[in-house]
Write a protein that holds these residues in place. Structure first.
Motif, PDB file in Angstrom:
ATOM      1  N   SER A 110       0.846  -1.189   0.000  1.00 55.06           N
ATOM      2  CA  SER A 110       0.000   0.000   0.000  1.00 55.06           C
ATOM      3  C   SER A 110       0.882   1.240   0.000  1.00 55.06           C
ATOM      4  O   SER A 110       2.012   1.214   0.502  1.00 55.06           O
ATOM      5  N   TRP A 119      -5.426   0.907   3.471  1.00 54.42           N
ATOM      6  CA  TRP A 119      -5.669   1.446   2.135  1.00 54.42           C
ATOM      7  C   TRP A 119      -5.111   2.857   1.973  1.00 54.42           C
ATOM      8  O   TRP A 119      -5.030   3.632   2.932  1.00 54.42           O
ATOM      9  N   ASN A 123      -3.058   3.692  -4.259  1.00 55.24           N
ATOM     10  CA  ASN A 123      -2.663   2.290  -4.461  1.00 55.24           C
ATOM     11  C   ASN A 123      -2.821   1.816  -5.903  1.00 55.24           C
ATOM     12  O   ASN A 123      -2.088   0.937  -6.346  1.00 55.24           O
ATOM     13  N   ASN A 157      -7.108  -3.900   1.006  1.00 60.98           N
ATOM     14  CA  ASN A 157      -6.383  -2.654   1.259  1.00 60.98           C
ATOM     15  C   ASN A 157      -5.045  -2.571   0.536  1.00 60.98           C
ATOM     16  O   ASN A 157      -4.288  -1.624   0.727  1.00 60.98           O
ATOM     17  N   ASN A 158      -4.756  -3.573  -0.297  1.00 58.17           N
ATOM     18  CA  ASN A 158      -3.487  -3.599  -1.013  1.00 58.17           C
ATOM     19  C   ASN A 158      -3.637  -3.214  -2.479  1.00 58.17           C
ATOM     20  O   ASN A 158      -4.748  -3.070  -2.994  1.00 58.17           O
TER      21      ASN A 158
END
Length: 288
Positions: A110, A119, A123, A157-158
């Motif tokens: 991230s 997040w 990203n 969140n990646n």
């Protein structure tokens, strides 16, 4: 199907006590995290005899180390931080072979500088993707050097937060050393964690990346607009359907339970998954 767990979710003061507790909890496989026995998750070096002790305790307790954590922030905005990650990953890559393990887990990262699991709006910018390609190339060099398989997973969140992006990364490199960790709980985006969405989301993921699965994670997620991961059996993931999908793609590995942040729930989660596996076996035997 064998059951495994993530070692960071069980705390013990010594390596021997850790592996004994893992065995007593009903597991025969682990995803090993060096922070379970060291001060760092990705140490540059290891205390004399530590790797031998880890391997000795694993063998003594009949625990197979099927994965080693090699997670660093592959798209951290600082090149210096990423370079540090490459060096630490190289140390883990070498150590993993001494543990008789050929599979290392990755974090696609991230742009968030505080946590690679949080997040950031950048990203999915083109620059982040380019950094991910550079980082992936670097770790694949180590995979070639030490004869390793590397695993990515969709993580909301990646950078790689959907099966579509995971497919894109796999197709970009076309490397037999880059595989998928399938964690159903991680396939949901905010607002999607509803029971009626479970099978369609699972179907989509297996259609795109099912043939590339190397490791299955047994984590659950609670129903709701937010993303609240939990232990298997305490959420909405249809694990019986998960096993069916794994069978369809020829998966023969174990199920590594994940998301158990309180040891009180290990027994419940193990019992639940064992029951699911038992029902699945019975269903297969009855099938014409």
């Amino acid at each position: 199907m064998k059951l495994g767990m993530y070692t960071i979710e069980m705390k013990r003061p010594t390596t021997g006590e850790l592996f004994a507790a893992i065995k007593n909890a009903g597991f025969s496989e682990v995803q090993f995290d060096f922070s379970s026995v060291c001060d760092e998750q990705l140490p540059f070096s290891f205390a004399p005899g530590l790797l031998e002790e880890i391997q000795r305790q694993a063998v003594q307790n009949k625990i197979e180390i099927v994965a080693v954590n090699g997670t660093f922030n592959m798209i951290h905005p600082s090149k210096t931080v990423r370079e540090d990650g490459y060096k630490r990953f190289a140390s883990i890559a070498e150590a993993s072979r001494e543990l008789n393990c050929n599979f290392i887990t990755l974090c696609t990262g991230s742009r968030n500088t505080k946590s690679m699991w949080v997040w950031h709006e950048d990203n999915q910018e083109p620059e982040a993707w380019e950094d991910l390609l550079v980082s992936t190339d670097k770790v694949l060099e180590q995979a070639e050097r030490y004869d390793l398989i590397l695993g990515i997973e969709c993580e909301p969140n990646n950078c790689i937060n959907t099966p579509d992006l995971a497919r894109k990364l796999l197709d970009t490199f076309k490397s037999p050393r880059l595989k998928i960790i399938m964690d159903i709980a991680n396939l949901f985006q905010k607002g999607q964690a509803r029971k009626e969405n479970v099978r369609p989301i699972m179907d989509h993921a297996f259609e795109l990346i099912g043939q590339d699965i190397y490791l299955a994670h047994g984590k659950d997620i609670k129903d709701g607009d937010d993303l609240n991961p939990t232990y298997a059996g305490n959420g909405i993931v249809d694990f019986e359907y998960f096993l069916e999908k794994l069978d369809q793609v020829g998966y023969t590995g174990g199920m590594l339970l994940h998301g158990i942040h309180d040891e009180r729930y290990f027994a419940d989660s193990v019992a639940y998954i064992n029951d699911v596996i038992s029902k699945h076996k019975t269903k297969i035997k009855k099938a014409p």
